[in-house]
Design an enzyme around this catalytic site. Structure first.
Site, PDB file in Angstrom:
ATOM      1  N   ARG A  83      71.558  73.615  74.560  1.00  0.00           N
ATOM      2  CA  ARG A  83      70.471  74.546  74.837  1.00  0.00           C
ATOM      3  C   ARG A  83      70.549  74.888  76.313  1.00  0.00           C
ATOM      4  NH1 ARG A  83      64.707  75.899  73.843  1.00  0.00           N
ATOM      5  NH2 ARG A  83      64.393  77.447  75.449  1.00  0.00           N
ATOM      6  N   ARG A  93      68.225  81.421  71.503  1.00  0.00           N
ATOM      7  CA  ARG A  93      68.534  80.045  71.913  1.00  0.00           C
ATOM      8  C   ARG A  93      69.235  79.339  70.761  1.00  0.00           C
ATOM      9  NH1 ARG A  93      63.179  79.526  72.489  1.00  0.00           N
ATOM     10  NH2 ARG A  93      63.429  81.288  73.891  1.00  0.00           N
ATOM     11  N   ASP A  96      65.591  75.254  69.407  1.00  0.00           N
ATOM     12  CA  ASP A  96      64.253  75.001  69.929  1.00  0.00           C
ATOM     13  C   ASP A  96      63.641  73.906  69.075  1.00  0.00           C
ATOM     14  OD1 ASP A  96      63.050  76.285  72.011  1.00  0.00           O
ATOM     15  OD2 ASP A  96      62.194  77.892  70.840  1.00  0.00           O
ATOM     16  N   ASP A  98      59.987  72.339  68.906  1.00  0.00           N
ATOM     17  CA  ASP A  98      58.635  72.429  69.464  1.00  0.00           C
ATOM     18  C   ASP A  98      57.750  71.353  68.858  1.00  0.00           C
ATOM     19  OD1 ASP A  98      59.050  74.649  71.131  1.00  0.00           O
ATOM     20  OD2 ASP A  98      58.663  76.061  69.503  1.00  0.00           O
TER      21      ASP A  98
HETATM   22  C1  LIG Z   1      61.211  83.995  71.320  1.00  0.00           C
HETATM   23  C2  LIG Z   1      60.281  83.404  70.270  1.00  0.00           C
HETATM   24  C3  LIG Z   1      58.825  83.524  70.683  1.00  0.00           C
HETATM   25  N1  LIG Z   1      60.435  84.113  69.028  1.00  0.00           N
HETATM   26  C4  LIG Z   1      60.773  83.510  67.854  1.00  0.00           C
HETATM   27  N2  LIG Z   1      60.837  84.250  66.707  1.00  0.00           N
HETATM   28  C5  LIG Z   1      61.152  83.640  65.547  1.00  0.00           C
HETATM   29  N3  LIG Z   1      61.202  84.357  64.403  1.00  0.00           N
HETATM   30  N4  LIG Z   1      61.410  82.296  65.495  1.00  0.00           N
HETATM   31  C6  LIG Z   1      61.373  81.529  66.593  1.00  0.00           C
HETATM   32  O1  LIG Z   1      61.623  80.305  66.491  1.00  0.00           O
HETATM   33  C7  LIG Z   1      61.039  82.124  67.832  1.00  0.00           C
HETATM   34  N5  LIG Z   1      60.973  81.395  68.986  1.00  0.00           N
HETATM   35  C8  LIG Z   1      60.601  81.939  70.130  1.00  0.00           C
HETATM   36  O2  LIG Z   1      60.508  81.204  71.228  1.00  0.00           O
END
Ligand SMILES: CC1(C)Nc2nc(N)[nH]c(=O)c2N=C1O
Length: 161
Positions: A83, A93, A96, A98
């Site tokens: 990442r 990316r 992610d 979260d």
């Molecule tokens: C850029 C942003 C807001 N948009 C995203 N949009 C989608 N569909 N899925 C994500 O995981 C995601 N993650 C983000 O961080």
């Protein structure tokens, strides 16, 4: 232990593979047990549209780590997926992870805001979450999952069989 819900997302370097292997890595976290994970979803990007579709999923974890320790572990997994941090905030990316929910906790520090402040209006989080969380679940300081789902359209979020 507490139950934590983790959002997974990728839209670079074979996103399905990135998410699948991240799920594997979550089963290996110390002081934690992976309880469940959702299906994978192909989702339209929220934010700048000039980036590839995402693959998203949500997993639940029973853990005795505290929130910061868990965050450290999640960021370590992100690092193993190359990442590249410091890239465009809303840009693509490789992976992610979260921390969406950490038991009943509400946390607001420079490193960590839990429950995740944007999750209530993100179908790419709510739909996979609703596969593995009780539909009436109360999300601390935010409201009930079922009420959030009701105001979301599933548009741009497609479950992969
Ligand atoms: C850029 C942003 C807001 N948009 C995203 N949009 C989608 N569909 N899925 C994500 O995981 C995601 N993650 C983000 O961080």
């Amino acid at each position: 232990s507490v139950i934590a819900y983790i959002g997974l997302g990728s839209n670079l370097d074979n996103p399905t593979q990135q998410v699948e292997s991240a799920l594997q890595e979550l089963t290996a976290l110390t002081h934690s047990t992976l309880l469940a994970h959702s299906s994978l979803y192909k989702t339209r990007p929220v934010g700048p549209q000039n980036q590839p579709y995402y693959i998203n999923a949500v997993a639940s974890l029973a853990t005795t780590l505290d929130a910061e320790e868990l965050l450290d572990q999640l960021q370590a997994i992100e690092q193993t997926h190359r990442r590249v941090r410091g890239t465009e905030r809303w840009g693509p990316r490789t992976l992610d992870l979260d921390l969406l929910i950490f038991g009943e906790a509400t946390i607001d520090t420079p490193r960590l805001r839990v429950p995740h402040p944007e999750m209530a209006d993100r179908a790419f989080v709510l739909l996979p979450l609703s596969e593995i969380a009780p539909i009436g679940m109360d999300i601390p300081g935010m409201g009930r999952l079922q009420d959030m789902l009701r105001i979301q359209s599933g548009e741009g979020v497609e479950r992969l069989d």
